[in-house]
Design a protein around this motif. Structure first.
Motif, PDB file in Angstrom:
ATOM      1  N   GLU A   9       0.796  -1.223   0.000  1.00 15.71           N
ATOM      2  CA  GLU A   9       0.000   0.000   0.000  1.00 15.71           C
ATOM      3  C   GLU A   9       0.831   1.278   0.000  1.00 15.71           C
ATOM      4  OE1 GLU A   9      -3.083   0.044   2.891  1.00 15.71           O
ATOM      5  OE2 GLU A   9      -4.024  -1.788   2.134  1.00 15.71           O
ATOM      6  N   VAL A  10       2.014   1.261   0.641  1.00 12.39           N
ATOM      7  CA  VAL A  10       2.806   2.497   0.698  1.00 12.39           C
ATOM      8  C   VAL A  10       4.267   2.291   0.307  1.00 12.39           C
ATOM      9  CG1 VAL A  10       1.343   3.683   2.381  1.00 12.39           C
ATOM     10  CG2 VAL A  10       3.159   2.146   3.186  1.00 12.39           C
ATOM     11  N   SER A  11       4.649   1.066  -0.103  1.00 13.68           N
ATOM     12  CA  SER A  11       6.005   0.771  -0.600  1.00 13.68           C
ATOM     13  C   SER A  11       7.088   1.138   0.413  1.00 13.68           C
ATOM     14  CB  SER A  11       6.258   1.492  -1.930  1.00 13.68           C
ATOM     15  OG  SER A  11       5.347   1.063  -2.914  1.00 13.68           O
ATOM     16  N   VAL A  12       6.848   0.813   1.688  1.00 13.90           N
ATOM     17  CA  VAL A  12       7.818   1.089   2.739  1.00 13.90           C
ATOM     18  C   VAL A  12       8.204  -0.239   3.392  1.00 13.90           C
ATOM     19  CG1 VAL A  12       8.150   2.150   5.008  1.00 13.90           C
ATOM     20  CG2 VAL A  12       7.012   3.426   3.196  1.00 13.90           C
ATOM     21  N   ALA A  13       9.509  -0.463   3.559  1.00  9.11           N
ATOM     22  CA  ALA A  13       9.993  -1.652   4.251  1.00  9.11           C
ATOM     23  C   ALA A  13      10.072  -1.377   5.746  1.00  9.11           C
ATOM     24  CB  ALA A  13      11.361  -2.055   3.720  1.00  9.11           C
ATOM     25  N   LEU A  14       9.767  -2.402   6.556  1.00  6.24           N
ATOM     26  CA  LEU A  14       9.722  -2.237   8.012  1.00  6.24           C
ATOM     27  C   LEU A  14      10.913  -2.904   8.674  1.00  6.24           C
ATOM     28  CD1 LEU A  14       5.927  -2.903   8.724  1.00  6.24           C
ATOM     29  CD2 LEU A  14       7.086  -0.704   8.407  1.00  6.24           C
ATOM     30  N   ASP A  15      11.303  -2.358   9.802  1.00 10.16           N
ATOM     31  CA  ASP A  15      12.315  -2.961  10.655  1.00 10.16           C
ATOM     32  C   ASP A  15      11.606  -3.780  11.728  1.00 10.16           C
ATOM     33  OD1 ASP A  15      14.545  -3.667  12.057  1.00 10.16           O
ATOM     34  OD2 ASP A  15      14.970  -1.665  12.843  1.00 10.16           O
ATOM     35  N   THR A  16      11.283  -3.198  12.853  1.00  8.35           N
ATOM     36  CA  THR A  16      10.617  -3.933  13.928  1.00  8.35           C
ATOM     37  C   THR A  16       9.096  -3.904  13.755  1.00  8.35           C
ATOM     38  OG1 THR A  16      10.502  -1.971  15.351  1.00  8.35           O
ATOM     39  CG2 THR A  16      12.465  -3.361  15.532  1.00  8.35           C
ATOM     40  N   VAL A  17       8.451  -4.981  14.155  1.00 11.89           N
ATOM     41  CA  VAL A  17       6.988  -5.092  14.168  1.00 11.89           C
ATOM     42  C   VAL A  17       6.601  -5.708  15.508  1.00 11.89           C
ATOM     43  CG1 VAL A  17       4.948  -6.149  13.123  1.00 11.89           C
ATOM     44  CG2 VAL A  17       6.819  -5.346  11.660  1.00 11.89           C
ATOM     45  N   ASP A  18       5.879  -4.966  16.341  1.00 11.90           N
ATOM     46  CA  ASP A  18       5.539  -5.419  17.689  1.00 11.90           C
ATOM     47  C   ASP A  18       4.026  -5.399  17.906  1.00 11.90           C
ATOM     48  OD1 ASP A  18       8.259  -5.705  18.678  1.00 11.90           O
ATOM     49  OD2 ASP A  18       8.370  -3.518  18.592  1.00 11.90           O
ATOM     50  N   TYR A  19       3.528  -6.480  18.506  1.00 12.31           N
ATOM     51  CA  TYR A  19       2.088  -6.592  18.782  1.00 12.31           C
ATOM     52  C   TYR A  19       1.658  -5.568  19.827  1.00 12.31           C
ATOM     53  CZ  TYR A  19      -2.370  -8.613  20.223  1.00 12.31           C
ATOM     54  OH  TYR A  19      -3.696  -8.799  20.533  1.00 12.31           O
ATOM     55  N   PHE A  20       0.483  -4.978  19.608  1.00  7.72           N
ATOM     56  CA  PHE A  20      -0.060  -3.964  20.517  1.00  7.72           C
ATOM     57  C   PHE A  20      -1.323  -4.445  21.230  1.00  7.72           C
ATOM     58  CE2 PHE A  20      -3.142  -0.513  21.159  1.00  7.72           C
ATOM     59  CZ  PHE A  20      -2.424   0.343  21.987  1.00  7.72           C
ATOM     60  N   GLY A  21      -2.282  -4.963  20.481  1.00  9.92           N
ATOM     61  CA  GLY A  21      -3.556  -5.389  21.062  1.00  9.92           C
ATOM     62  C   GLY A  21      -4.545  -5.714  19.960  1.00  9.92           C
ATOM     63  N   SER A  22      -5.775  -6.059  20.355  1.00  9.12           N
ATOM     64  CA  SER A  22      -6.780  -6.454  19.370  1.00  9.12           C
ATOM     65  C   SER A  22      -8.149  -5.909  19.751  1.00  9.12           C
ATOM     66  CB  SER A  22      -6.839  -7.982  19.241  1.00  9.12           C
ATOM     67  OG  SER A  22      -7.241  -8.567  20.466  1.00  9.12           O
ATOM     68  N   GLN A  23      -9.052  -5.929  18.769  1.00 11.25           N
ATOM     69  CA  GLN A  23     -10.415  -5.443  18.990  1.00 11.25           C
ATOM     70  C   GLN A  23     -11.358  -6.084  17.973  1.00 11.25           C
ATOM     71  OE1 GLN A  23     -11.218  -1.317  17.922  1.00 11.25           O
ATOM     72  NE2 GLN A  23     -12.823  -1.132  19.471  1.00 11.25           N
ATOM     73  N   PRO A  24     -12.457  -6.693  18.442  1.00 16.70           N
ATOM     74  CA  PRO A  24     -13.486  -7.127  17.482  1.00 16.70           C
ATOM     75  C   PRO A  24     -14.128  -5.902  16.851  1.00 16.70           C
ATOM     76  CG  PRO A  24     -14.249  -7.406  19.745  1.00 16.70           C
ATOM     77  CD  PRO A  24     -12.817  -7.000  19.829  1.00 16.70           C
ATOM     78  N   TRP A  25     -14.447  -5.984  15.563  1.00 17.36           N
ATOM     79  CA  TRP A  25     -14.916  -4.812  14.834  1.00 17.36           C
ATOM     80  C   TRP A  25     -16.206  -5.152  14.106  1.00 17.36           C
ATOM     81  CZ3 TRP A  25     -13.967  -0.044  15.693  1.00 17.36           C
ATOM     82  CH2 TRP A  25     -14.223   0.936  14.754  1.00 17.36           C
TER      83      TRP A  25
END
Length: 285
Positions: free
Chosen positions: A206-222
């Motif tokens: 979607e934005v053509s950006v590579a990521l370094d760290t990815v950390d879980y934050f939380g969840s929500q039913p939607w």
């Protein structure tokens, strides 16, 4: 409010399916993504409602059994007079305590799933309810049809500020939906993906950006995106601090970095995990 703020989140364990609602139980009447509320904006008790049929157990809220039913005629005068008015789930979620809003969202999800899963996809027979479960089974071929979850991910992506300035957060505007909001990159998880892999793929697409760290934050039913949608939120940092987003032009129309002390006013609503992520990043920075 008719329902006081609960001390515990709602239990989704269905109580006995062969029971009927008692007058003091919570009764959630659903039409589309709207729910019938009391005049003060709360959720009604079964005894406050006119006679309804097709009650489905949702579980309990602070020990109080809760039920849902769907009406095909939300303009019915008797229903309107007996309780109050119809409110969208978005409106309720913006005002009610979080566990009550979650219960209302579960009612919308369960009722929608039941309406859209009436027939067996293998042999076309009418599905039958499985007692005590949010599931149906085909009486002819035995196909088991639970309310399956559809996981989706969203990410609050940051990079160091320019010239020692404040941390910057990547926000986007979508081509459809609430197009006026600055939101986070998001998307559904595909078969065979972990949640973290889905985050990296969506951000790249979607934005053509590579990521370094990815950390879980939380969840929500939607409740708005369909029955069973579960949002999983992550924080992430870019691999290249000089990277600039390039939108795909299909799902997104704009993307830009904002300093966390200068975020736009057009942000997602306070009851959404998207806003929780944005607020958490701003507070941390």
């Amino acid at each position: 409010m008719t329902v006081p703020p609960p001390e515990r989140p709602p239990s989704t364990t269905d109580h006995a399916a062969d029971l009927s609602p008692a007058p003091g139980d919570l009764g959630l009447v659903v039409s589309g993504t709207r729910l019938l509320t009391t005049p003060d904006g709360g959720l009604p008790r079964v005894g406050e409602l006119p006679a309804e049929t097709g009650w489905v157990p949702l579980g309990t809220l602070d020990g109080v059994p809760t039920w849902a039913t769907e009406t095909a005629d939300p303009s019915r005068a008797a229903t309107q007079r007996a309780v109050g008015r119809w409110r969208s789930w978005r409106a309720l979620a913006a005002e009610l305590p979080e566990p009550v809003a979650t219960l209302a969202g579960r009612a919308v999800a369960v009722v929608t799933w039941r309406r859209t899963h009436r027939w067996c996809g293998a042999c076309r027979a009418a599905l039958a309810d499985v007692p005590g479960q949010t599931a149906r089974r085909c009486p002819d071929c035995g196909l088991y049809v639970p309310l399956r979850l559809s996981p989706a991910v969203l990410a609050a992506i940051t990079r160091p500020g320019r010239s020692g300035g404040p941390t910057e957060l990547l926000l986007v505007r979508h081509a459809s939906g609430p197009t006026e909001l600055w939101a986070l990159v998001a998307g559904f998880v595909e078969a065979g993906e972990s949640l973290e892999t889905a985050v990296r793929r969506e951000v790249t697409e979607e934005v053509s950006v590579a990521l370094d760290t990815v950390d879980y934050f939380g969840s929500q039913p939607w409740a708005i995106s369909g029955p069973g949608v579960l949002l999983a939120g992550f924080t992430a940092t870019v691999a290249d601090p000089d990277a600039e987003p390039v939108v795909d032009g299909q799902e997104l129309v704009r993307a830009r970095w904002f300093p966390v002390d200068g975020l736009p006013a057009e942000l997602p609503p306070a009851y959404s995990i998207s806003r929780w992520l944005i607020d958490a990043v701003a507070a941390r920075s």
